[in-house]
Design a protein around this motif. Sequence first.
Motif: not given
Lengths: 310, 310
Positions: A173, A176-177, A180, A184, A186, A236-240, A243, A246-247
């Motif tokens: 995981f 992958a993240v 990515a 990105s 951005m 610049g990607n809050r979800f990445l 994640a 969180q890990q």
Amino acid sequence: MDQDTIDQPILAGTASPLQIDLARRILERIRDSGWAVGTRISVPDLARTFGVSRSPVSAALELLVAQGILNAFETRGLQLARDVAELAPEDVLPSSPLEDLYRRMMKDRSQGELPQDVSEAELMPRYQVSRGVIRKLLLRFAAEGLVQRLPGHGWRFAESLVGDDAYRESYEFRIAVECAALRSPMFRADPQLLAPVRRAHERILSTLLDGKTLASGDEWFRVNASFHEGLAACSGNRFLADAVRQQNNLRRLQESAGFEQLPGERLEQSCREHLAILDAVEAGEIEWAEALLRQHLRQASEFASPQRSP
Amino acid sequence: MDQDTIDQPILAGTASPLQIDLARRILERIRDSGWAVGTRISVPDLARTFGVSRSPVSAALELLVAQGILNAFETRGLQLARDVAELAPEDVLPSSPLEDLYRRMMKDRSQGELPQDVSEAELMPRYQVSRGVIRKLLLRFAAEGLVQRLPGHGWRFAESLVGDDAYRESYEFRIAVECAALRSPMFRADPQLLAPVRRAHERILSTLLDGKTLASGDEWFRVNASFHEGLAACSGNRFLADAVRQQNNLRRLQESAGFEQLPGERLEQSCREHLAILDAVEAGEIEWAEALLRQHLRQASEFASPQRSP
DNA sequence: CTGTGCTTTTCATTTACATAAAATGCACTA
DNA sequence: TAGTGCATTTTATGTAAATGAAAAGCACAG
């Protein structure tokens, strides 16, 4: 001033978890900013920094005063009383009972002394605390994805990171993240974000080269986390970014069970790899950075995984 | 038996959220399994299926009896009383007040009627419920990653998907995670998992081809979510699966504002794309599936994003 | 004009008790 | 043997009052 140095358990009773937490973070901040003895400590400034009101900040500073780290500044206000560069926060501050219980439960679970399914009523007598405390702990576990409510009664611990599978999955995981994040469109290497990370790594590296060991195992964990989270934040990607964070929370659970004391050399290598990745990122060589990062994570995975043999 | 058909609000007072939830899931299960009228309904079997004890299942079945969907089977037990293929669960069952509040809060937040930072004490009078209820709701939001505790007082809603940026980021994240799921070395197309998903899509497609519109906007959302989550679940990586689920939760927050009623043709196309991806996956053509999925997400992103113009 | 120290107000947590709901056990039936 | 129906036990939830902690306001010093 009593004994000037470490006498922890005194007045540990009167201090909310938030206050203790703030005291620790303030201490870290003082240390990492390298302020000189005598520097004035501004309450409103700290309150803004940590997003709370002045009340708990003041209380936290009182704790530090009681430890002789701060003292009165002329007629009013506080100042830094001593050099804190060598200070390990956990040795100085009382630990919150809640935090202790949290770690204890975690440990009990990871060692199989707690079953996968538990009820609140079962935990209450076991840890000698009220239901409210148990709930609070379970909710914290739940927020970190370590425990789930069952429909009806009871709670179930996540398969969590017990077992090799979970390890493999976690690293898969992360690869992958985080890759990515680098790719990105951005992505932008923010010096303001990365410079402190780099400094922290260099500090650790020089400590190691002096032949010393780290003050606490926790320290490497935090620096490591700041590296990966900082990189993700640059995407610049809050979800990445979320994640990755969180890990790291999940991993902290694992570490605190006492596993995985990395040997010094492995730690040094990780540090250098991080620095190399930072170099690549700052030079704009994103693809190279990604390759390094992928390799770094894969190695870390191989190092961590064979801890338990099936 | 009163009026035989739909009279919802009756006896809505006496039924726990779990019971209502179970009743809905049981009804869906009956419908999706295509049982014939007269089939005997086994309580222990359902209890096992849903992982609860027999008590709430019995209560849920009572609800269905009250709606004329089940009736007594000879001297004891229950049986299916009528054909349920055309039945929309939400028309038949009372909705739990908790669930209603949950949706209402979500809607209020997504329409900006709730500020980003809220306190429990502020919500209590607003929704006319006790603190306990508010807490429960906030905890549910928190478990879904939609809200966070602030240090000190109050809660903060996630930035959610407001603004074009967030949309772009969300789709970028989903592409990264879902494609990683397909590429996972442990990926295995589990028929048990995917077959219901396929059936649901086919059902929707045939509804559309009949010229009808969907019973509720919610329906497509759920089916769509089940597709993406099902695919991620096949990766055998819990973290990938969790990440997808969390994204779907966020999206639900968004949708519930009432935006984005997809036009029928777009919906039909999405449906076909999903089916094509399922075909590819089940045929073992993972790379092709990944290409299709990437394209699908990209198109969905373009369709969703220009909703608001800056 | 910012920061401090103190006070007041708001908010959250705790506690204990009452109630509701789910889990479990048992006798009985098909 | 598996299922039902009912009784019992266990578990969790809800309520209300009291306590504790954080936020907000204000006067005053530099």
